[in-house]
Design a protein around this motif. Structure first.
Motif, PDB file in Angstrom:
ATOM      1  N   PRO A  79       0.812  -1.217   0.000  1.00 54.11           N
ATOM      2  CA  PRO A  79       0.000   0.000   0.000  1.00 54.11           C
ATOM      3  C   PRO A  79       0.850   1.274   0.000  1.00 54.11           C
ATOM      4  CG  PRO A  79      -0.215  -1.182   2.090  1.00 54.11           C
ATOM      5  CD  PRO A  79       0.606  -2.030   1.186  1.00 54.11           C
ATOM      6  N   ASP A  80       2.098   1.170   0.456  1.00 56.70           N
ATOM      7  CA  ASP A  80       2.979   2.338   0.499  1.00 56.70           C
ATOM      8  C   ASP A  80       3.764   2.533  -0.791  1.00 56.70           C
ATOM      9  OD1 ASP A  80       2.186   2.851   3.130  1.00 56.70           O
ATOM     10  OD2 ASP A  80       3.733   1.496   3.921  1.00 56.70           O
ATOM     11  N   ASP A  81       3.918   1.457  -1.573  1.00 51.80           N
ATOM     12  CA  ASP A  81       4.683   1.528  -2.813  1.00 51.80           C
ATOM     13  C   ASP A  81       4.127   0.478  -3.768  1.00 51.80           C
ATOM     14  OD1 ASP A  81       6.509   1.513  -4.893  1.00 51.80           O
ATOM     15  OD2 ASP A  81       8.280   1.464  -3.609  1.00 51.80           O
ATOM     16  N   GLY A  82       3.282   0.889  -4.674  1.00 52.74           N
ATOM     17  CA  GLY A  82       2.608  -0.013  -5.599  1.00 52.74           C
ATOM     18  C   GLY A  82       3.533  -0.839  -6.462  1.00 52.74           C
ATOM     19  N   ARG A  83       4.813  -0.471  -6.549  1.00 48.18           N
ATOM     20  CA  ARG A  83       5.772  -1.248  -7.341  1.00 48.18           C
ATOM     21  C   ARG A  83       6.250  -2.483  -6.600  1.00 48.18           C
ATOM     22  NH1 ARG A  83      10.026   3.364  -7.793  1.00 48.18           N
ATOM     23  NH2 ARG A  83       9.310   3.424  -5.644  1.00 48.18           N
ATOM     24  N   VAL A  84       6.011  -2.529  -5.293  1.00 48.01           N
ATOM     25  CA  VAL A  84       6.500  -3.612  -4.445  1.00 48.01           C
ATOM     26  C   VAL A  84       5.388  -4.637  -4.222  1.00 48.01           C
ATOM     27  CG1 VAL A  84       7.366  -4.173  -2.137  1.00 48.01           C
ATOM     28  CG2 VAL A  84       8.142  -2.093  -3.298  1.00 48.01           C
ATOM     29  N   THR A  85       5.775  -5.912  -4.283  1.00 51.01           N
ATOM     30  CA  THR A  85       4.836  -7.001  -4.028  1.00 51.01           C
ATOM     31  C   THR A  85       5.127  -7.607  -2.670  1.00 51.01           C
ATOM     32  OG1 THR A  85       4.670  -7.483  -6.388  1.00 51.01           O
ATOM     33  CG2 THR A  85       3.992  -9.228  -4.876  1.00 51.01           C
ATOM     34  N   LEU A  86       4.070  -7.840  -1.920  1.00 51.84           N
ATOM     35  CA  LEU A  86       4.174  -8.473  -0.609  1.00 51.84           C
ATOM     36  C   LEU A  86       3.477  -9.825  -0.649  1.00 51.84           C
ATOM     37  CD1 LEU A  86       3.169  -5.405   1.610  1.00 51.84           C
ATOM     38  CD2 LEU A  86       5.487  -6.133   0.953  1.00 51.84           C
ATOM     39  N   VAL A  87       3.820 -10.678   0.285  1.00 53.37           N
ATOM     40  CA  VAL A  87       3.153 -11.973   0.433  1.00 53.37           C
ATOM     41  C   VAL A  87       2.300 -11.904   1.689  1.00 53.37           C
ATOM     42  CG1 VAL A  87       3.474 -14.462   0.709  1.00 53.37           C
ATOM     43  CG2 VAL A  87       5.132 -13.125  -0.620  1.00 53.37           C
ATOM     44  N   ALA A  88       1.065 -12.377   1.581  1.00 54.32           N
ATOM     45  CA  ALA A  88       0.136 -12.364   2.713  1.00 54.32           C
ATOM     46  C   ALA A  88      -0.519 -13.733   2.855  1.00 54.32           C
ATOM     47  CB  ALA A  88      -0.941 -11.298   2.500  1.00 54.32           C
ATOM     48  N   VAL A  89      -0.870 -14.074   4.064  1.00 54.71           N
ATOM     49  CA  VAL A  89      -1.617 -15.307   4.305  1.00 54.71           C
ATOM     50  C   VAL A  89      -3.072 -15.052   3.921  1.00 54.71           C
ATOM     51  CG1 VAL A  89      -2.123 -14.800   6.743  1.00 54.71           C
ATOM     52  CG2 VAL A  89      -2.043 -17.176   5.975  1.00 54.71           C
ATOM     53  N   THR A  90      -3.718 -16.060   3.376  1.00 54.16           N
ATOM     54  CA  THR A  90      -5.136 -15.953   3.011  1.00 54.16           C
ATOM     55  C   THR A  90      -6.002 -16.501   4.147  1.00 54.16           C
ATOM     56  OG1 THR A  90      -5.181 -18.146   2.002  1.00 54.16           O
ATOM     57  CG2 THR A  90      -4.589 -16.288   0.552  1.00 54.16           C
ATOM     58  N   ASP A  91      -7.307 -16.327   4.005  1.00 56.48           N
ATOM     59  CA  ASP A  91      -8.226 -16.904   4.991  1.00 56.48           C
ATOM     60  C   ASP A  91      -8.075 -18.431   5.033  1.00 56.48           C
ATOM     61  OD1 ASP A  91      -9.182 -14.414   5.712  1.00 56.48           O
ATOM     62  OD2 ASP A  91     -10.946 -14.532   4.407  1.00 56.48           O
ATOM     63  N   ALA A  92      -7.891 -19.045   3.864  1.00 59.09           N
ATOM     64  CA  ALA A  92      -7.691 -20.501   3.827  1.00 59.09           C
ATOM     65  C   ALA A  92      -6.400 -20.878   4.553  1.00 59.09           C
ATOM     66  CB  ALA A  92      -7.639 -20.987   2.379  1.00 59.09           C
ATOM     67  N   GLY A  93      -5.362 -20.078   4.417  1.00 56.39           N
ATOM     68  CA  GLY A  93      -4.116 -20.322   5.137  1.00 56.39           C
ATOM     69  C   GLY A  93      -4.316 -20.220   6.637  1.00 56.39           C
ATOM     70  N   ARG A  94      -5.094 -19.245   7.061  1.00 54.64           N
ATOM     71  CA  ARG A  94      -5.402 -19.105   8.494  1.00 54.64           C
ATOM     72  C   ARG A  94      -6.167 -20.328   9.010  1.00 54.64           C
ATOM     73  NH1 ARG A  94      -6.151 -13.946   6.654  1.00 54.64           N
ATOM     74  NH2 ARG A  94      -4.694 -12.427   7.504  1.00 54.64           N
ATOM     75  N   GLU A  95      -7.097 -20.828   8.194  1.00 54.57           N
ATOM     76  CA  GLU A  95      -7.857 -22.015   8.588  1.00 54.57           C
ATOM     77  C   GLU A  95      -6.945 -23.219   8.752  1.00 54.57           C
ATOM     78  OE1 GLU A  95     -11.245 -22.789   6.058  1.00 54.57           O
ATOM     79  OE2 GLU A  95     -11.824 -20.672   6.091  1.00 54.57           O
ATOM     80  N   VAL A  96      -6.001 -23.396   7.832  1.00 54.35           N
ATOM     81  CA  VAL A  96      -5.059 -24.507   7.932  1.00 54.35           C
ATOM     82  C   VAL A  96      -4.223 -24.378   9.203  1.00 54.35           C
ATOM     83  CG1 VAL A  96      -2.961 -25.499   6.904  1.00 54.35           C
ATOM     84  CG2 VAL A  96      -4.962 -25.052   5.477  1.00 54.35           C
ATOM     85  N   LEU A  97      -3.758 -23.167   9.500  1.00 47.13           N
ATOM     86  CA  LEU A  97      -2.980 -22.949  10.724  1.00 47.13           C
ATOM     87  C   LEU A  97      -3.814 -23.270  11.962  1.00 47.13           C
ATOM     88  CD1 LEU A  97      -1.090 -19.665   9.815  1.00 47.13           C
ATOM     89  CD2 LEU A  97      -0.083 -21.929  10.171  1.00 47.13           C
ATOM     90  N   THR A  98      -5.070 -22.884  11.955  1.00 49.41           N
ATOM     91  CA  THR A  98      -5.950 -23.181  13.085  1.00 49.41           C
ATOM     92  C   THR A  98      -6.092 -24.691  13.256  1.00 49.41           C
ATOM     93  OG1 THR A  98      -7.138 -21.103  12.839  1.00 49.41           O
ATOM     94  CG2 THR A  98      -8.299 -22.876  13.995  1.00 49.41           C
ATOM     95  N   GLU A  99      -6.281 -25.407  12.154  1.00 47.51           N
ATOM     96  CA  GLU A  99      -6.395 -26.871  12.207  1.00 47.51           C
ATOM     97  C   GLU A  99      -5.112 -27.502  12.731  1.00 47.51           C
ATOM     98  OE1 GLU A  99      -7.428 -28.161   8.280  1.00 47.51           O
ATOM     99  OE2 GLU A  99      -9.312 -27.041   8.283  1.00 47.51           O
ATOM    100  N   LEU A 100      -3.969 -27.026  12.259  1.00 44.99           N
ATOM    101  CA  LEU A 100      -2.690 -27.564  12.713  1.00 44.99           C
ATOM    102  C   LEU A 100      -2.497 -27.337  14.210  1.00 44.99           C
ATOM    103  CD1 LEU A 100      -0.337 -26.450   9.788  1.00 44.99           C
ATOM    104  CD2 LEU A 100      -1.142 -28.774  10.292  1.00 44.99           C
ATOM    105  N   ARG A 101      -2.834 -26.151  14.671  1.00 42.78           N
ATOM    106  CA  ARG A 101      -2.681 -25.836  16.097  1.00 42.78           C
ATOM    107  C   ARG A 101      -3.626 -26.669  16.945  1.00 42.78           C
ATOM    108  NH1 ARG A 101      -2.328 -19.811  14.174  1.00 42.78           N
ATOM    109  NH2 ARG A 101      -0.072 -19.635  13.946  1.00 42.78           N
ATOM    110  N   HIS A 102      -4.843 -26.867  16.460  1.00 39.83           N
ATOM    111  CA  HIS A 102      -5.810 -27.682  17.192  1.00 39.83           C
ATOM    112  C   HIS A 102      -5.317 -29.128  17.293  1.00 39.83           C
ATOM    113  CE1 HIS A 102      -9.630 -29.073  18.750  1.00 39.83           C
ATOM    114  NE2 HIS A 102      -9.626 -30.013  17.827  1.00 39.83           N
ATOM    115  N   ALA A 103      -4.833 -29.675  16.183  1.00 45.06           N
ATOM    116  CA  ALA A 103      -4.330 -31.052  16.186  1.00 45.06           C
ATOM    117  C   ALA A 103      -3.135 -31.184  17.126  1.00 45.06           C
ATOM    118  CB  ALA A 103      -3.949 -31.478  14.764  1.00 45.06           C
ATOM    119  N   ARG A 104      -2.257 -30.193  17.122  1.00 41.21           N
ATOM    120  CA  ARG A 104      -1.084 -30.216  18.008  1.00 41.21           C
ATOM    121  C   ARG A 104      -1.527 -30.197  19.471  1.00 41.21           C
ATOM    122  NH1 ARG A 104       2.478 -25.627  16.374  1.00 41.21           N
ATOM    123  NH2 ARG A 104       0.898 -24.391  17.394  1.00 41.21           N
TER     124      ARG A 104
END
Length: 154
Positions: A79-104
């Motif tokens: 958002p500060d520099d449109g020429r730069v690309t960032l990587v972000a977690v998606t909602d599906a990624g958050r769901e997978v992390l929640t499942e992994l943490r629950h299983a652990r």
């Protein structure tokens, strides 16, 4: 115990716990750690992500592509520099992390159920003592040299 003995025992405990609780559902440790970092720290450049996870940039680029293909991460514009690309977690990624943490957590609960009351009390006391110290160690990586590796799990 001497500091070297404590360090060795702590490293052994950490390794055993990480390996025994691994249920990444086909996901590598680095992929799970990367998603966890994105969730905690927010969108970041691939170069910074690679450095934080201790992998080469081309390896991180490939990992991010795999995570994108699975719908777990996405590239977004800075958002500060449109020429730069960032990587972000998606909602599906958050769901997978929640499942992994629950299983652990469930695996740990099953382990705790098999302990005697005295063993649970002793382990609880040890954790009460160790956790703040380990957190401090991770927050002071320059002084201890141990920050990056200790902060990785998802």
């Amino acid at each position: 115990m001497e500091p070297g003995e404590i360090a060795q025992a702590l490293a052994e405990v950490a390794g055993i716990v990480v390996r025994s609780l691994a249920d990444r559902r086909g996901m590598s440790f680095t992929a799970a750690a990367t998603l966890g970092r994105l969730e905690r720290e927010g969108p970041v450049r691939i170069t910074a992500l690679a450095a934080a996870e201790g992998v080469a940039q081309p390896s991180m680029t490939q990992l991010v592509q795999r995570l994108e293909n699975q719908g777990l991460a996405a590239r977004i514009s800075d958002p500060d520099d449109g020429r730069v690309t960032l990587v972000a977690v998606t909602d599906a990624g958050r769901e997978v992390l929640t499942e992994l943490r629950h299983a652990r957590k469930e695996r740990l609960v099953q382990f705790m159920a098999a302990l005697t009351e005295d063993e649970r009390q002793a382990l609880g006391s040890a954790v009460d003592t160790a956790l703040p110290l380990v957190r401090r160690m991770v927050q002071e990586p320059a002084r201890t040299g141990a920050g990056r590796a200790a902060s990785r799990p998802a």
